[in-house]
Design a protein around this motif. Structure first.
Motif, PDB file in Angstrom:
ATOM      1  N   ASN A 191       0.811  -1.216   0.000  1.00 32.43           N
ATOM      2  CA  ASN A 191       0.000   0.000   0.000  1.00 32.43           C
ATOM      3  C   ASN A 191       0.848   1.272   0.000  1.00 32.43           C
ATOM      4  OD1 ASN A 191       1.065  -0.241   2.520  1.00 32.43           O
ATOM      5  ND2 ASN A 191      -0.848   0.222   3.626  1.00 32.43           N
ATOM      6  N   THR A 192       2.140   1.175  -0.347  1.00 34.50           N
ATOM      7  CA  THR A 192       3.048   2.317  -0.299  1.00 34.50           C
ATOM      8  C   THR A 192       2.843   3.230  -1.505  1.00 34.50           C
ATOM      9  OG1 THR A 192       4.672   0.881   0.786  1.00 34.50           O
ATOM     10  CG2 THR A 192       5.470   2.997  -0.045  1.00 34.50           C
ATOM     11  N   SER A 193       2.930   4.502  -1.271  1.00 43.28           N
ATOM     12  CA  SER A 193       2.954   5.478  -2.368  1.00 43.28           C
ATOM     13  C   SER A 193       4.343   6.102  -2.421  1.00 43.28           C
ATOM     14  CB  SER A 193       1.892   6.551  -2.170  1.00 43.28           C
ATOM     15  OG  SER A 193       2.108   7.246  -0.952  1.00 43.28           O
ATOM     16  N   PHE A 194       4.741   6.621  -3.595  1.00 43.33           N
ATOM     17  CA  PHE A 194       6.132   7.029  -3.814  1.00 43.33           C
ATOM     18  C   PHE A 194       6.232   8.409  -4.455  1.00 43.33           C
ATOM     19  CE2 PHE A 194       5.835   2.428  -4.178  1.00 43.33           C
ATOM     20  CZ  PHE A 194       6.794   2.002  -3.270  1.00 43.33           C
ATOM     21  N   GLN A 195       7.310   9.085  -4.108  1.00 47.23           N
ATOM     22  CA  GLN A 195       7.788  10.232  -4.864  1.00 47.23           C
ATOM     23  C   GLN A 195       9.236   9.931  -5.220  1.00 47.23           C
ATOM     24  OE1 GLN A 195       8.016  13.960  -2.800  1.00 47.23           O
ATOM     25  NE2 GLN A 195       8.273  15.144  -4.676  1.00 47.23           N
ATOM     26  N   VAL A 196       9.489   9.846  -6.518  1.00 54.11           N
ATOM     27  CA  VAL A 196      10.825   9.474  -6.997  1.00 54.11           C
ATOM     28  C   VAL A 196      11.372  10.637  -7.822  1.00 54.11           C
ATOM     29  CG1 VAL A 196      12.203   7.783  -8.260  1.00 54.11           C
ATOM     30  CG2 VAL A 196      10.130   7.048  -7.057  1.00 54.11           C
ATOM     31  N   THR A 197      12.566  11.087  -7.485  1.00 52.98           N
ATOM     32  CA  THR A 197      13.177  12.225  -8.187  1.00 52.98           C
ATOM     33  C   THR A 197      14.604  11.874  -8.608  1.00 52.98           C
ATOM     34  OG1 THR A 197      13.925  13.167  -6.089  1.00 52.98           O
ATOM     35  CG2 THR A 197      11.813  13.925  -6.947  1.00 52.98           C
ATOM     36  N   PHE A 198      15.037  12.584  -9.651  1.00 55.09           N
ATOM     37  CA  PHE A 198      16.407  12.414 -10.160  1.00 55.09           C
ATOM     38  C   PHE A 198      17.104  13.769 -10.108  1.00 55.09           C
ATOM     39  CE2 PHE A 198      19.396  13.088 -13.634  1.00 55.09           C
ATOM     40  CZ  PHE A 198      20.268  12.022 -13.478  1.00 55.09           C
ATOM     41  N   GLY A 199      18.423  13.740  -9.890  1.00 57.38           N
ATOM     42  CA  GLY A 199      19.207  14.962  -9.942  1.00 57.38           C
ATOM     43  C   GLY A 199      20.696  14.665  -9.963  1.00 57.38           C
ATOM     44  N   PHE A 200      21.464  15.697 -10.311  1.00 60.98           N
ATOM     45  CA  PHE A 200      22.924  15.600 -10.291  1.00 60.98           C
ATOM     46  C   PHE A 200      23.421  16.247  -8.995  1.00 60.98           C
ATOM     47  CE2 PHE A 200      22.113  15.188 -14.820  1.00 60.98           C
ATOM     48  CZ  PHE A 200      23.054  14.240 -15.216  1.00 60.98           C
ATOM     49  N   GLU A 217       7.725   9.452 -13.185  1.00 68.01           N
ATOM     50  CA  GLU A 217       6.281   9.234 -13.322  1.00 68.01           C
ATOM     51  C   GLU A 217       5.994   7.746 -13.276  1.00 68.01           C
ATOM     52  OE1 GLU A 217       5.133  11.053 -16.941  1.00 68.01           O
ATOM     53  OE2 GLU A 217       5.434  13.111 -16.211  1.00 68.01           O
ATOM     54  N   PRO A 218       4.842   7.366 -12.692  1.00 73.58           N
ATOM     55  CA  PRO A 218       4.508   5.933 -12.599  1.00 73.58           C
ATOM     56  C   PRO A 218       3.975   5.382 -13.924  1.00 73.58           C
ATOM     57  CG  PRO A 218       2.802   7.259 -11.586  1.00 73.58           C
ATOM     58  CD  PRO A 218       3.879   8.226 -11.982  1.00 73.58           C
ATOM     59  N   LEU A 219       4.229   4.086 -14.120  1.00 71.80           N
ATOM     60  CA  LEU A 219       3.672   3.341 -15.253  1.00 71.80           C
ATOM     61  C   LEU A 219       2.858   2.178 -14.709  1.00 71.80           C
ATOM     62  CD1 LEU A 219       6.817   3.257 -17.605  1.00 71.80           C
ATOM     63  CD2 LEU A 219       4.806   4.739 -17.811  1.00 71.80           C
ATOM     64  N   HIS A 220       2.159   1.491 -15.613  1.00 69.42           N
ATOM     65  CA  HIS A 220       1.204   0.470 -15.176  1.00 69.42           C
ATOM     66  C   HIS A 220       1.674  -0.955 -15.416  1.00 69.42           C
ATOM     67  CE1 HIS A 220      -1.705   3.588 -14.339  1.00 69.42           C
ATOM     68  NE2 HIS A 220      -1.530   4.094 -15.568  1.00 69.42           N
ATOM     69  N   SER A 221       2.846  -1.124 -16.034  1.00 75.14           N
ATOM     70  CA  SER A 221       3.329  -2.484 -16.264  1.00 75.14           C
ATOM     71  C   SER A 221       4.839  -2.473 -16.416  1.00 75.14           C
ATOM     72  CB  SER A 221       2.704  -3.096 -17.515  1.00 75.14           C
ATOM     73  OG  SER A 221       3.199  -2.461 -18.690  1.00 75.14           O
ATOM     74  N   ARG A 255      12.298   8.930 -17.307  1.00 76.46           N
ATOM     75  CA  ARG A 255      12.173   8.937 -15.856  1.00 76.46           C
ATOM     76  C   ARG A 255      10.825   8.335 -15.473  1.00 76.46           C
ATOM     77  NH1 ARG A 255      17.359   9.290 -15.179  1.00 76.46           N
ATOM     78  NH2 ARG A 255      18.285  11.263 -15.874  1.00 76.46           N
ATOM     79  N   LYS A 256      10.783   7.003 -15.414  1.00 74.98           N
ATOM     80  CA  LYS A 256       9.543   6.291 -15.103  1.00 74.98           C
ATOM     81  C   LYS A 256       9.828   5.227 -14.053  1.00 74.98           C
ATOM     82  CE  LYS A 256       7.653   8.366 -18.733  1.00 74.98           C
ATOM     83  NZ  LYS A 256       6.656   9.464 -18.580  1.00 74.98           N
ATOM     84  N   PHE A 257       8.765   4.830 -13.325  1.00 71.20           N
ATOM     85  CA  PHE A 257       8.878   3.697 -12.411  1.00 71.20           C
ATOM     86  C   PHE A 257       7.583   2.899 -12.462  1.00 71.20           C
ATOM     87  CE2 PHE A 257       6.963   6.905  -9.584  1.00 71.20           C
ATOM     88  CZ  PHE A 257       5.983   6.177  -8.929  1.00 71.20           C
ATOM     89  N   TYR A 258       7.684   1.656 -12.028  1.00 70.54           N
ATOM     90  CA  TYR A 258       6.509   0.791 -11.978  1.00 70.54           C
ATOM     91  C   TYR A 258       6.506   0.093 -10.621  1.00 70.54           C
ATOM     92  CZ  TYR A 258       3.802  -3.490 -12.438  1.00 70.54           C
ATOM     93  OH  TYR A 258       2.921  -4.525 -12.213  1.00 70.54           O
ATOM     94  N   PHE A 259       5.370   0.156  -9.919  1.00 74.77           N
ATOM     95  CA  PHE A 259       5.229  -0.517  -8.620  1.00 74.77           C
ATOM     96  C   PHE A 259       4.277  -1.685  -8.779  1.00 74.77           C
ATOM     97  CE2 PHE A 259       3.218  -0.794  -4.277  1.00 74.77           C
ATOM     98  CZ  PHE A 259       4.324  -1.408  -3.690  1.00 74.77           C
ATOM     99  N   ASP A 260       4.845  -2.893  -8.569  1.00 74.91           N
ATOM    100  CA  ASP A 260       4.049  -4.114  -8.632  1.00 74.91           C
ATOM    101  C   ASP A 260       3.548  -4.397  -7.216  1.00 74.91           C
ATOM    102  OD1 ASP A 260       2.957  -6.585  -8.898  1.00 74.91           O
ATOM    103  OD2 ASP A 260       4.763  -7.579  -9.662  1.00 74.91           O
ATOM    104  N   SER A 261       2.323  -4.006  -6.937  1.00 78.63           N
ATOM    105  CA  SER A 261       1.796  -4.152  -5.574  1.00 78.63           C
ATOM    106  C   SER A 261       1.591  -5.603  -5.190  1.00 78.63           C
ATOM    107  CB  SER A 261       0.470  -3.384  -5.442  1.00 78.63           C
ATOM    108  OG  SER A 261      -0.486  -3.882  -6.371  1.00 78.63           O
ATOM    109  N   PHE A 289       9.933  -1.008  -9.346  1.00 81.84           N
ATOM    110  CA  PHE A 289      10.922  -1.181 -10.406  1.00 81.84           C
ATOM    111  C   PHE A 289      11.268   0.166 -11.044  1.00 81.84           C
ATOM    112  CE2 PHE A 289       8.979  -5.447 -10.352  1.00 81.84           C
ATOM    113  CZ  PHE A 289      10.128  -6.232 -10.300  1.00 81.84           C
ATOM    114  N   LEU A 290      12.536   0.338 -11.324  1.00 79.71           N
ATOM    115  CA  LEU A 290      12.981   1.480 -12.125  1.00 79.71           C
ATOM    116  C   LEU A 290      14.338   1.128 -12.721  1.00 79.71           C
ATOM    117  CD1 LEU A 290      15.279   2.956 -10.103  1.00 79.71           C
ATOM    118  CD2 LEU A 290      13.222   3.842  -9.049  1.00 79.71           C
TER     119      LEU A 290
END
Length: 1320
Positions: free
Chosen positions: A1015-1024, A1039-1043, A1054-1060, A1066-1067
């Motif tokens: 049930n976790t929600s995420f904020q994922v960021t990238f930077g130098f 940004e999240p994806l669905h698969s 810059r995408k991630f996918y969370f397999d609940s 995953f990223l």
């Protein structure tokens, strides 16, 4: 400083224009010595001293008769030409002038010699310990006899000179509590161009608890303040050098022999080889009780070869059953005259030579009185070995075999110069402290049972001139801060930058039995310390104090036996460290290993100093230690440094040697604590601190390019822990040799990611020897003894018998080992020994950018590399660094597989199906591309991370973190690129995690899945991340994806996918920018992904059961495994054959292979190898090679083989046919009963004819010419035994050979010394 007159001389005795009465309006003290003498003083008389001599005046007159004749002549010639009168008058004037000049020249002083200054007056103050002497303006005194005074102050133009004479017959001792020189005062003993010839001693007396203490200087000192001059110049001689032949106890391979033992009844006999001094046989014959024992002794003596040395002594009684035939044998073969009349219980001792007759026999007898002998019977004779070493054999009526105490190596062993240093401690100018019989008062008597309150010499800023050369300082220094044998105290620049035309130096000093350091350079720059010995001293010996000292040059200095002292935490040993707690905060108990225990022979507190040709031996902790102050310390605190020492390029480091120290020969690492003890940090001020890292940059500017620190020509041997420990970057070690150390060389990176910029370290053209033929001796630092080496003989060990010996040790990296040779790494049943190894119990990161290429392993290297196994020293091998150990074999010179990576055998993060296991190394060899992921979590102490590769889910790697108790745990696994991984935790998933891409090149990628509650929600960021200031740039949101399939198609976005369902986030971690050089990160900064998870779950976040087999992938190799290489590695290993401390000399490596009789019958060859060229022979006889001693690398001028039938021709050939300036190499094969060449070998270098009767095999190295080199050697074996492999290094083109000069020999060390003086 010395003034120079118009003829170029240096009149050292001229009084400097200091002192108030002689100062010009623009005078600056301590800068310039005048070019002419000062005006004469106003008064020639002294208020205190009146020992002047009346001046002799030359007068000229005529007799009365002559005067009358002249008057008559003048009357008669009054009217003659006035020109004639003028001529006569002129002639008389010139005659008188000539007489005056002739008389004056008889007493003309040498203007270079201070004691010949005609203005000096002899001074004899006598013996008055209450007299307080002030030598001031107008006092120019010559001390001519012994004197005792309370104190001496020399000021305002006053001058004190020690008298000398041409034959050096004076012996002057001046005793005083102190000497203070200031404001134009000067003390001279000799001069640079007129060295003192006699014996001069300044004895500083007084106890620490008596007498007045002078401001700044304290007690018992020679002090030089502003305007003062101190010039001491003793007779010039070599200060120290290296032995030219090995000296064991008493100068022998087997020791001089004196025998004394509890009575063993009968005759106790030793037989000693006359050529080598080796004891051949030890026997006892009970001729008191048994006739058969007498017969056995008779046969024993009959069987001895002529020339053998025999020592006999009676134990208790020996005559009751001593047969006449045995007595006759002793008389006939040993020349005894006393054995015939020997009585009951008489003490008798004999040393004789078999068949040497009475002249070779020395014996004595003592009568029996009252159940005891009337005295010891003693017999003694001196002998010489064939190579000229003297030894004595002494027999008592009681026996003891003297055990050699020390081994002094005098040879190049296995290509490494391990010759012992030998120095001259005595000088004809002596400054010494007068000492009490034992420790007293407040002088740290809880640690020392002897008096440590010696004298000291302190020089302060703006002195006029200070030069000390060839002076002995004994019993100097005090266990008080600032009281050292020689102390330049806050002097600033003492070369041309400070206004000194003649740069300040100390040269040829002998500082021994010192109670606090040797030479302290404190806030002083540009000083030259040359040819100086520091022996048996307390605390850091050559000591740079506050971390601001720069441009100082230490050239050809020797430090021996540096012991712990009490002054600083870094001086102290274990007990001192824990006992001295006055300056810690609260109840803190210092930790000796991290706070103290760093005493070093050379303590270099700033990198911008020069070390050339120095030697450090026998230090309690380190030979040479470079450390880096974060800020100035001590009395320099508060000064603003223009450049940080950590960033400053290294000065010259060339041709230094370090051996027989415990912690390390060379240590480059750490700093000192620069804040006082407090609740926040209770450690003592100036204790050892681990915060500093050496990272040199151009102009010490971190924004400018790095400047590699060069360690050129280091020889490190017999150090217990490390030959060298080097942390920082960039650092290059080259042309160096490491032998018989616990660990030869360790590189450590210059910091921790992300602040570490990713520097590199390299070692090239270097030699690593595990266990050489230098077996060592037990004593000093050598506390551990056991078996080892290729012959498994008794020898000293770096630690105990289980310590894993390693040549090069990988810690973290990146490093590069190239063109290096490894020899003689042989394990024992008790320990692992490897050429390349890893830091044990390593919790730190390790990089796959550790590169090895062009290395060579000798035939006696059992383990090229070893990754450790659970057991002694390694413990469980379960720390993060242990598991991730890895290096890159660039060319296959380690493994035989080109472009392969070598990791631990149980590491499945780096494997593929084609990898090759090397079980004995505990290693796996794989192809592929590798990098690292740096994972950091917040506020999750004691959290364990498990990382699994999708292809090997049954073999996860569990990481404890670099520091489990840290607030921000760090994990840094090595991973194979272009593969998928999942990450799990042994507790709740961290709410904040950072993932950094380490050693990723552009477009390199991996896929990661991190385990979280469903049930976790995420904020994922990238930077130098910018390392220098910690700022972030080019921030982007994921940004999240669905698969997962969609994520795979958009790897570069810059995408991630969370397999609940499995709890995996995953990223893709894919590098967007180029990486330069050895940097961990890209040129744009460190690419970082930040994951912030919103969850309240406290459950353990381990998704392994759900992740697999769903995300399992079949193992595959993305990069094919290369084929194994065939043949020898071309161009591998160091090109240098020998590593010596005199690299300007050429050495010829020579090896002899001498098989035994059984081996020759088996067909083994006899070989003489010259510089790698083999000359073999298989027939019985003698092989003789003649080599030109003047050609480099070598020129063979003759090769001759003498068969058995021709052996008789050898003697004439050796006497007449060998050209001068030739090296003679001789080896026999087979047993030659009559090798009659003993006399011929004397003309080729032996000290005496050798006994070559009934030998097995013979090897000889000699020289033909009018010179007796030290390297000539003769080796013989008993019948049927071979000599095995013998290796010698013969110097070429020595001056004594008489070689024609092809040109000036280049001396790199002297070029560098000249360079430093120009740079100053």
């Amino acid at each position: 400083m010395h003034a120079t007159n118009s003829r170029g001389h240096s009149p050292a005795f001229l009084q400097p224009q200091n002192g108030n009465s002689h100062r010009s309006s623009g005078y600056v003290p301590g800068k310039v010595v005048p070019l002419r003498p000062p005006p004469p003083p106003k008064s020639q008389a002294s208020a205190k001293f009146t020992s002047t001599r009346p001046e002799a005046r030359a007068t000229f007159a005529f007799s009365s008769e002559e005067q009358q004749a002249q008057r008559e002549s003048r009357k008669q010639k009054r009217h003659k030409n006035t020109f004639i009168c003028f001529a006569i008058t002129s002639f008389s004037f010139f005659v008188a002038l000539a007489v005056i000049l002739g008389i004056s020249s008889k007493y003309a002083p040498d203007e270079n010699c201070p004691d010949q200054n005609p203005r000096l007056r002899n001074w004899d103050p006598g013996q008055d310990s209450a007299k307080q002497v002030v030598i001031k303006e107008g006092d120019m005194l010559r001390l001519t006899s012994d004197a005792t005074v309370n104190s001496i102050i020399i000021k305002d133009g006053g001058l004190l000179v020690f008298g000398d004479d041409k034959d050096g017959s004076r012996n002057i001792t001046l005793r005083t509590r102190y000497i203070l020189i200031k404001d134009g005062g000067a003390l001279h003993i000799g001069a640079e161009n007129c060295r003192y010839k006699s014996k001069a001693t300044i004895a500083l007396y007084g106890k620490s608890d008596e007498g007045e203490s002078m401001p700044t200087f304290g007690k018992k000192f020679i002090g030089v303040e502003a305007g003062g001059t101190l010039e001491l110049h003793g007779a010039q001689k070599a200060s120290w050098t290296l032995l030219v032949r090995t000296l064991n106890s008493s100068g022998l391979t087997f020791g001089s022999h004196a025998f004394e033992k509890d009575f063993s009844r009968g005759l106790n006999v030793r037989v000693i080889d006359q050529d080598t001094a080796k004891i051949l046989e030890i026997e006892r014959f009970d001729t008191h009780e048994y006739h058969n024992e007498s017969r056995r002794l008779q046969k024993f003596l009959r069987d001895q070869d002529p020339g053998r040395i025999v020592a006999i002594a009676v134990g208790d009684s020996a005559v009751k059953s001593l047969l006449q035939g045995t007595i006759q044998m002793i008389q006939d073969r040993l020349g005894s005259k006393l054995i015939q009349g020997l009585g009951y219980r008489q003490a008798w001792a004999l040393v004789g030579v078999i068949d040497g007759g009475s002249p070779s026999c020395n014996e004595s007898v003592r009568n029996y009185e009252n159940h005891s002998s009337g005295g010891k019977a003693l017999a003694q004779r001196e002998f010489y070995t064939v190579d000229g070493q003297k030894f004595s054999v002494t027999a008592y009526s009681e026996w003891i075999e003297e055990t050699p105490q020390f081994l002094h190596m005098g040879e190049i062993i296995d290509g490494v110069d391990m010759r012992a240093e030998v120095g001259i401690l005595t000088q004809n100018i002596v400054i010494r402290g007068e000492m009490e019989d034992s420790c007293y008062a407040e002088n740290q008597c809880q640690f020392f049972d002897y008096d440590t309150f010696g004298g000291h010499v302190m020089i302060k800023k703006n002195f006029t001139s200070v030069h000390l050369s060839h002076v002995e300082l004994k019993h100097m220094g005090q266990q008080h801060v600032g009281r050292y044998p020689v102390h330049f105290h806050l002097c600033g620049d003492v070369d041309y930058k400070g206004g000194y035309r003649h740069a300040t130096f100390v040269d040829g000093l002998s500082i021994h039995h010192s109670f606090s350091r040797c030479i302290t350079v404190h806030g002083t720059n540009g000083l030259l310390i040359k040819d100086t010995i520091g022996f048996d001293t307390l605390g850091h010996c050559f000591f740079l104090e506050d971390g601001i000292e720069q441009r100082n040059t230490l050239f050809h200095n020797l430090g021996l036996l540096t012991k712990p002292g009490t002054l600083l935490p870094t001086d102290r040993n274990n007990s001192m460290c824990t006992t001295m707690r006055e300056k810690v905060f609260g109840n803190y108990i210092p930790v000796p290993a991290t706070d103290c225990m760093a005493v070093s022979t050379f303590w270099i507190a700033h990198p911008n100093n020069n070390l050339i040709n120095n030697a450090a031996a026998g230090s309690q902790d380190a030979g040479i230690w470079y450390l880096f102050h974060k800020e100035p310390t001590g009395e320099s605190s508060g000064l603003q440094l223009l450049a940080k020492p950590e960033l400053t390029p290294l000065g010259i480091f060339y041709n230094n040697r370090v051996h027989s120290s415990f912690k390390a020969g060379l240590f480059i690492d750490k700093g000192v604590k620069t804040t006082n003890a407090s609740a926040a940090d209770p450690r003592e001020y100036l204790c050892l601190d681990n915060s500093a890292r050496f990272r040199p940059h151009q102009d010490a500017d971190p924004e400018k390019p790095r400047v590699a620190a060069l360690i050129d020509r280091l020889i490190a041997f017999k150090n217990n822990d490390n030959g060298a420990w080097v942390r920082g970057g960039d650092i290059v070690v080259q042309n160096s040799a490491f032998s018989d150390n616990g660990i030869g060389l360790t590189f450590a990176s210059d910091g921790s990611f992300p602040s570490d910029e990713g520097s590199s370290q390299e070692v090239s053209e270097s030699l690593f020897i595990g266990e050489s033929r230098n077996y060592g001796f037990q004593g000093g630092q050598n506390k551990y003894v056991g078996t080892g080496g290729i012959d498994q003989k008794p020898r000293t060990l770096p630690r105990n018998r289980t310590f894993p010996i390693r040549g090069f040790q990988i810690y973290d990296g990146p490093i590069h080992v190239t063109r290096c040779t490894f020899k003689q790494y042989v394990p024992t049943p008790d320990r692992h020994t490897s050429a390349i190894g890893f830091l044990m119990k390593n919790s730190w990161q390790i990089t796959p950018r550790n590169n090895i290429s062009l290395v060579k392993f000798g035939p006696h290297v059992s383990l090229n590399v070893f990754f450790g196994k659970p057991g002694p020293w390694f413990e469980d091998c379960e720390l993060d660094g242990d598991k991730n150990s890895i290096f890159h074999d660039i060319d296959g010179s380690v493994t035989g597989y080109k472009d392969a990576y070598v990791g631990r055998i149980d590491n499945y993060l780096i494997r593929h199906p084609s990898c090759v296991n090397v079980t004995k190394w505990n290693a796996v060899v794989c192809s592929g591309n590798y990098a690292q992921v740096y994972v950091q979590t917040w506020s999750t102490q004691n959290l364990t991370m498990t990382i699994t590769r999708d292809e090997y889910p049954a073999y996860p790697m569990v990481l404890r973190g670099i520091n489990q108790k840290a607030t921000f745990p760090q994990y840094q696994p090595v991973i194979m690129l272009e593969k998928g991984y999942t990450i799990h935790w042994n507790g709740p998933a961290p709410k904040t995690a950072f993932l950094y891409l380490i050693n990723f090149n552009k477009n390199d990628w991996i896929r990661v899945g991190l385990c979280y509650p469903s049930n976790t929600s995420f904020q994922v960021t990238f930077g130098f991340l910018q390392r220098h200031n910690g700022s972030l740039s080019k921030m982007e949101e994921y940004e999240p994806l669905h698969s997962l399939e969609e994520l795979q198609r958009k790897q570069s976005e810059r995408k991630f996918y969370f397999d609940s369902s499995t709890g995996l986030l995953f990223l893709y971690l894919k590098a967007k920018s180029h990486r330069d050089g050895h940097s961990y990160c890209s040129s744009q900064g460190c690419e970082r992904v930040k994951i912030q998870a919103a969850t309240d779950s406290k459950d353990i976040s381990n998704c392994m059961a759900k992740a697999y087999p769903q995300y399992y992938r079949k193992p595959s190799a993305l990069k094919p495994m290369p084929s194994m290489l065939k043949g020898l590695c071309q161009g591998c290993g160091t090109h240098q054959v020998v590593f010596t401390s005199d690299p300007h000399k050429s050495y010829l490596p020579v090896q002899f292979q001498s098989p035994s009789q059984a081996e020759t019958q088996r067909g083994d060859l006899s070989v003489i190898s010259i510089n790698g060229t083999d000359f073999t022979f298989r027939s019985e006889g003698v092989l003789l090679l003649i080599v030109d001693a003047c050609s480099v690398p070598f020129r063979l001028t003759e090769k001759k083989v003498f068969s058995f039938a021709d052996v008789s021709l050898m003697e004439e050939y050796l006497k007449t046919s060998i050209p001068p300036r030739s090296i003679v190499l001789l080896s026999t094969r087979g047993e030659i009963k009559q090798l009659n060449i003993s006399d011929s070998l004397v003309s080729l270098g032996l000290a005496k004819p050798a006994n070559l009767y009934n030998k097995g095999f013979t090897i000889f190295l000699g020289f033909s010419g009018n010179f007796k080199p030290s390297w000539t050697k003769l080796f013989t074996s008993p019948a049927k035994e071979g000599l095995g492999l013998l290796e010698q290094f013969v110097p070429l083109q020595l001056d004594g050979y008489g070689c024609p000069r092809a040109g000036t020999v280049r001396r790199r060390d002297l070029e560098l010394l000249k360079q430093t003086s120009k740079a100053h």
